[in-house]
Design a protein around this motif. Structure first.
Motif, PDB file in Angstrom:
ATOM      1  N   GLU A  17       1.273  -1.094  -0.005  1.00  0.00           N
ATOM      2  CA  GLU A  17       0.144  -0.135   0.134  1.00  0.00           C
ATOM      3  C   GLU A  17       1.024   0.685  -0.155  1.00  0.00           C
ATOM      4  OE1 GLU A  17      -2.457  -0.426   3.361  1.00  0.00           O
ATOM      5  OE2 GLU A  17      -3.727  -1.744   3.248  1.00  0.00           O
ATOM      6  N   ALA A  18       1.819   1.695   0.746  1.00  0.00           N
ATOM      7  CA  ALA A  18       2.462   2.937   1.234  1.00  0.00           C
ATOM      8  C   ALA A  18       3.476   2.841   0.090  1.00  0.00           C
ATOM      9  CB  ALA A  18       2.954   2.803   2.379  1.00  0.00           C
ATOM     10  N   GLY A  19       4.483   1.756   0.455  1.00  0.00           N
ATOM     11  CA  GLY A  19       5.266   1.194  -1.167  1.00  0.00           C
ATOM     12  C   GLY A  19       6.136   1.997  -0.439  1.00  0.00           C
ATOM     13  N   THR A  20       6.795   2.067   0.486  1.00  0.00           N
ATOM     14  CA  THR A  20       7.592   2.700   1.084  1.00  0.00           C
ATOM     15  C   THR A  20       8.833   1.993   1.512  1.00  0.00           C
ATOM     16  OG1 THR A  20       6.651   2.480   3.413  1.00  0.00           O
ATOM     17  CG2 THR A  20       6.567   4.818   1.930  1.00  0.00           C
ATOM     18  N   VAL A  21       8.426   0.291   1.297  1.00  0.00           N
ATOM     19  CA  VAL A  21       9.637  -1.191   2.139  1.00  0.00           C
ATOM     20  C   VAL A  21       9.431  -1.809   0.642  1.00  0.00           C
ATOM     21  CG1 VAL A  21       9.742  -3.208   3.560  1.00  0.00           C
ATOM     22  CG2 VAL A  21       9.024  -0.715   3.948  1.00  0.00           C
ATOM     23  N   THR A  22      10.993  -2.563   0.708  1.00  0.00           N
ATOM     24  CA  THR A  22      11.035  -3.649  -0.345  1.00  0.00           C
ATOM     25  C   THR A  22      11.253  -4.819  -0.055  1.00  0.00           C
ATOM     26  OG1 THR A  22      11.906  -2.375  -2.433  1.00  0.00           O
ATOM     27  CG2 THR A  22      12.715  -3.854  -2.153  1.00  0.00           C
ATOM     28  N   LEU A  23      10.643  -6.534  -0.596  1.00  0.00           N
ATOM     29  CA  LEU A  23      10.440  -7.658  -0.019  1.00  0.00           C
ATOM     30  C   LEU A  23      11.647  -8.112  -0.465  1.00  0.00           C
ATOM     31  CD1 LEU A  23       9.022  -9.185   2.585  1.00  0.00           C
ATOM     32  CD2 LEU A  23       7.722  -9.561   0.767  1.00  0.00           C
ATOM     33  N   SER A  24      11.781  -8.412  -0.554  1.00  0.00           N
ATOM     34  CA  SER A  24      13.406  -9.522  -1.323  1.00  0.00           C
ATOM     35  C   SER A  24      12.868 -10.845  -2.008  1.00  0.00           C
ATOM     36  CB  SER A  24      14.768 -10.183  -0.254  1.00  0.00           C
ATOM     37  OG  SER A  24      15.200 -11.207  -0.582  1.00  0.00           O
ATOM     38  N   SER A  25      12.863 -11.259  -3.142  1.00  0.00           N
ATOM     39  CA  SER A  25      12.453 -12.318  -3.871  1.00  0.00           C
ATOM     40  C   SER A  25      13.480 -13.688  -3.701  1.00  0.00           C
ATOM     41  CB  SER A  25      12.812 -11.678  -5.279  1.00  0.00           C
ATOM     42  OG  SER A  25      13.785 -11.309  -5.366  1.00  0.00           O
ATOM     43  N   ASN A  26      14.268 -13.349  -2.576  1.00  0.00           N
ATOM     44  CA  ASN A  26      15.059 -14.631  -2.546  1.00  0.00           C
ATOM     45  C   ASN A  26      14.650 -15.529  -0.965  1.00  0.00           C
ATOM     46  OD1 ASN A  26      16.889 -14.597  -4.696  1.00  0.00           O
ATOM     47  ND2 ASN A  26      17.685 -12.813  -3.728  1.00  0.00           N
ATOM     48  N   PRO A  27      13.582 -15.738  -1.163  1.00  0.00           N
ATOM     49  CA  PRO A  27      12.994 -16.591   0.424  1.00  0.00           C
ATOM     50  C   PRO A  27      13.470 -17.598   0.423  1.00  0.00           C
ATOM     51  CG  PRO A  27      11.093 -17.323  -1.255  1.00  0.00           C
ATOM     52  CD  PRO A  27      12.074 -16.226  -1.651  1.00  0.00           C
ATOM     53  N   TYR A  28      13.884 -17.785   2.033  1.00  0.00           N
ATOM     54  CA  TYR A  28      13.728 -20.217   2.540  1.00  0.00           C
ATOM     55  C   TYR A  28      12.074 -20.182   2.657  1.00  0.00           C
ATOM     56  CZ  TYR A  28      15.151 -18.088   7.232  1.00  0.00           C
ATOM     57  OH  TYR A  28      15.179 -17.839   8.291  1.00  0.00           O
ATOM     58  N   GLU A  29      12.179 -21.507   2.918  1.00  0.00           N
ATOM     59  CA  GLU A  29      10.791 -21.442   3.383  1.00  0.00           C
ATOM     60  C   GLU A  29      10.779 -22.029   4.880  1.00  0.00           C
ATOM     61  OE1 GLU A  29       8.732 -25.163   0.948  1.00  0.00           O
ATOM     62  OE2 GLU A  29       9.551 -26.255   2.497  1.00  0.00           O
ATOM     63  N   GLY A  30       9.767 -21.674   5.502  1.00  0.00           N
ATOM     64  CA  GLY A  30      10.230 -21.669   7.047  1.00  0.00           C
ATOM     65  C   GLY A  30       8.572 -22.857   7.008  1.00  0.00           C
TER      66      GLY A  30
ATOM     67  N   SER B 146      13.588  -0.521   3.158  1.00  0.00           N
ATOM     68  CA  SER B 146      13.285   0.621   3.023  1.00  0.00           C
ATOM     69  C   SER B 146      13.417   0.935   1.611  1.00  0.00           C
ATOM     70  CB  SER B 146      13.964   1.685   4.284  1.00  0.00           C
ATOM     71  OG  SER B 146      13.495   3.377   4.120  1.00  0.00           O
ATOM     72  N   ASN B 147      13.130   1.876   0.942  1.00  0.00           N
ATOM     73  CA  ASN B 147      13.044   2.187  -0.331  1.00  0.00           C
ATOM     74  C   ASN B 147      14.270   3.404  -0.114  1.00  0.00           C
ATOM     75  OD1 ASN B 147      11.349   0.808  -1.268  1.00  0.00           O
ATOM     76  ND2 ASN B 147       9.770   1.163  -1.664  1.00  0.00           N
ATOM     77  N   SER B 148      13.883   3.765   0.673  1.00  0.00           N
ATOM     78  CA  SER B 148      14.654   5.299   1.660  1.00  0.00           C
ATOM     79  C   SER B 148      16.614   4.805   1.310  1.00  0.00           C
ATOM     80  CB  SER B 148      14.351   5.812   2.528  1.00  0.00           C
ATOM     81  OG  SER B 148      15.354   5.596   3.369  1.00  0.00           O
ATOM     82  N   LEU B 149      16.940   3.365   1.323  1.00  0.00           N
ATOM     83  CA  LEU B 149      18.128   3.312   0.957  1.00  0.00           C
ATOM     84  C   LEU B 149      18.794   2.947   0.455  1.00  0.00           C
ATOM     85  CD1 LEU B 149      20.122   2.024   3.347  1.00  0.00           C
ATOM     86  CD2 LEU B 149      19.705  -0.006   2.719  1.00  0.00           C
ATOM     87  N   GLU B 150      17.563   3.195  -0.964  1.00  0.00           N
ATOM     88  CA  GLU B 150      18.377   3.092  -2.540  1.00  0.00           C
ATOM     89  C   GLU B 150      19.425   4.316  -3.122  1.00  0.00           C
ATOM     90  OE1 GLU B 150      17.431   2.635  -7.346  1.00  0.00           O
ATOM     91  OE2 GLU B 150      15.905   1.216  -5.574  1.00  0.00           O
ATOM     92  N   ASP B 151      18.519   5.481  -2.565  1.00  0.00           N
ATOM     93  CA  ASP B 151      19.325   6.588  -2.281  1.00  0.00           C
ATOM     94  C   ASP B 151      20.793   6.752  -1.428  1.00  0.00           C
ATOM     95  OD1 ASP B 151      17.397   7.231  -4.636  1.00  0.00           O
ATOM     96  OD2 ASP B 151      16.172   8.347  -3.365  1.00  0.00           O
ATOM     97  N   ARG B 152      20.708   6.718  -0.096  1.00  0.00           N
ATOM     98  CA  ARG B 152      21.080   6.318   0.667  1.00  0.00           C
ATOM     99  C   ARG B 152      22.771   5.779   0.572  1.00  0.00           C
ATOM    100  NH1 ARG B 152      19.740   4.979   5.236  1.00  0.00           N
ATOM    101  NH2 ARG B 152      17.321   4.791   4.772  1.00  0.00           N
ATOM    102  N   SER B 153      22.418   4.667   0.470  1.00  0.00           N
ATOM    103  CA  SER B 153      23.403   3.652   0.388  1.00  0.00           C
ATOM    104  C   SER B 153      22.987   2.396  -0.870  1.00  0.00           C
ATOM    105  CB  SER B 153      23.882   2.665   1.579  1.00  0.00           C
ATOM    106  OG  SER B 153      23.783   4.046   2.671  1.00  0.00           O
ATOM    107  N   PRO B 154      22.998   3.101  -2.347  1.00  0.00           N
ATOM    108  CA  PRO B 154      23.120   2.046  -3.320  1.00  0.00           C
ATOM    109  C   PRO B 154      23.666   1.054  -3.105  1.00  0.00           C
ATOM    110  CG  PRO B 154      23.988   3.861  -4.008  1.00  0.00           C
ATOM    111  CD  PRO B 154      23.856   3.694  -2.271  1.00  0.00           C
ATOM    112  N   ALA B 155      24.982   0.764  -3.265  1.00  0.00           N
ATOM    113  CA  ALA B 155      25.244  -0.567  -3.388  1.00  0.00           C
ATOM    114  C   ALA B 155      24.800  -1.484  -1.923  1.00  0.00           C
ATOM    115  CB  ALA B 155      27.028  -0.327  -2.964  1.00  0.00           C
ATOM    116  N   ILE B 156      24.324  -1.237  -0.745  1.00  0.00           N
ATOM    117  CA  ILE B 156      23.718  -1.776   0.050  1.00  0.00           C
ATOM    118  C   ILE B 156      22.481  -2.819  -0.518  1.00  0.00           C
ATOM    119  CG2 ILE B 156      22.907  -1.879   2.591  1.00  0.00           C
ATOM    120  CD1 ILE B 156      25.421  -0.395   3.731  1.00  0.00           C
ATOM    121  N   ALA B 157      21.769  -1.424  -0.491  1.00  0.00           N
ATOM    122  CA  ALA B 157      20.472  -1.730  -1.280  1.00  0.00           C
ATOM    123  C   ALA B 157      20.512  -2.814  -2.636  1.00  0.00           C
ATOM    124  CB  ALA B 157      19.844  -0.604  -2.183  1.00  0.00           C
TER     125      ALA B 157
END
Length: 321
Positions: A98-111, A262-273
């Motif tokens: 909804e807010a579009g402020t957080v990104t979820l990884s597409s590489n999950p493991y199974e629990g 956080s999506n804001s990480l891409e601007d602040r620390s792009p290599a880490i994102a």
């Protein structure tokens, strides 16, 4: 002229050292209380510091606190290391969808999650199914405080899964016999060890991956097969009357577990994102790390460092090297 030339060389050298590619890269990693999250969080941090050259700060917090901070995007907390879905779906719907402020990884493991007893206790009393905990003879063996009900650990305060388990305890018809207990995971681990030493009964929420499978001989009880029609879970973050509006009388579906940032990480620390987008672990990785931390007493930072050193090729792939 000679002095000026040296000054220019010195200034150029200072500028070169002042502007390496990853000099400004920094991240604050949220650390929920459970061991798997601690392990994954430190693996993330170790790779950021040793391979990217960034700086890391670890910030303790529960699911709500971490997601709210990621949503705000101010850098108070940048990443959640262990998002269990659909357990934490109320947060991902709100902030990812909804807010579009957080990104979820597409590489999950199974629990996989359920309820466990020690193998000896289960075999001695023919306990194989969750319904067996509602037998008066079994409940009496699990009653360590003499209040007439057996204790069952359902999770730590702040865990979405603990809310699910509280509803399950009610809807499985166990409340007349079983007292659901919320406490930190360390309390559960100590209680398992103590119950084995004393030959007492004990039941507890369990999940894979987790160190408990390496630490003790335990077995997961069967539950009614997962049925979405019998699984309606409303979390406290969605409705104050969540307990009365929820109904769960079936086993949980297998989980997807991944990181979120956080999506804001891409601007602040792009290599880490970018690294976060490529990050992946297996359930066996997490169980092994959790075992080192919980059973062998290895500091999470040291366990993470050893894992990164032992899996350099996989880390290189995550970094695109």
């Amino acid at each position: 002229m000679k002095t000026n030339f040296k000054a220019h060389i010195l200034a150029a050298a200072v500028s070169a050292f002042a502007l390496p590619a990853f000099a400004a890269e920094e991240v604050k990693i949220g650390l929920p209380s459970w061991t798997g999250a601690q392990a994954i969080g430190h693996v993330l941090g170790e790779i950021v510091t040793s391979r990217i050259g960034g700086s890391v700060e670890y910030v303790p917090g529960n699911n709500a606190t971490i997601f709210q901070a990621m949503d705000q995007g101010k850098g108070d907390i940048d990443v959640h290391p262990d998002v269990w879905l659909p357990n934490q779906e109320s947060f991902t719907k709100k902030y990812v969808d909804e807010a579009g402020t957080v990104t979820l990884s597409s590489n999950p493991y199974e629990g996989n999650q359920g309820f466990c007893v020690t193998k000896d206790f289960g075999e001695a009393n023919n306990i194989t199914d969750i319904a067996d905990l509602g037998r008066p003879d079994v409940a009496a063996l699990m009653d360590s405080d003499g209040n007439g009900k057996g204790e069952m650990w359902i999770g730590a305060p702040g865990w979405a899964s603990a809310n699910v388990n509280e509803v399950k305890t009610r809807d499985y018809g166990l409340l007349d016999f079983i007292e659901p207990i919320r406490a930190e995971e360390s309390v559960k681990t100590a209680r398992i060890k103590d119950s084995i030493a004393k030959g007492e009964g004990y039941a507890f929420y369990c999940y894979k991956p987790h160190a408990v499978w390496f630490m003790f001989d335990v077995e997961m009880l069967s539950e009614p097969t997962y049925d979405p029609a019998k699984y309606t879970m409303v979390q406290p973050s969605d409705d104050a009357d969540w307990y009365n509006k929820s109904s769960v009388a079936t086993k949980d579906a297998l989980k997807n577990v991944q990181i979120a940032w956080s999506n804001s990480l891409e601007d602040r620390s792009p290599a880490i994102a970018e690294f976060f987008a490529n990050f992946s672990l297996t359930a066996d990785d997490v169980s092994g790390l959790a075992f080192e931390i919980s059973a062998n007493g290895v500091d999470p930072a040291d366990a993470a460092k050893a894992w990164v050193e032992a899996n350099s090729d996989r880390v290189d792939a995550m970094l695109g090297l």
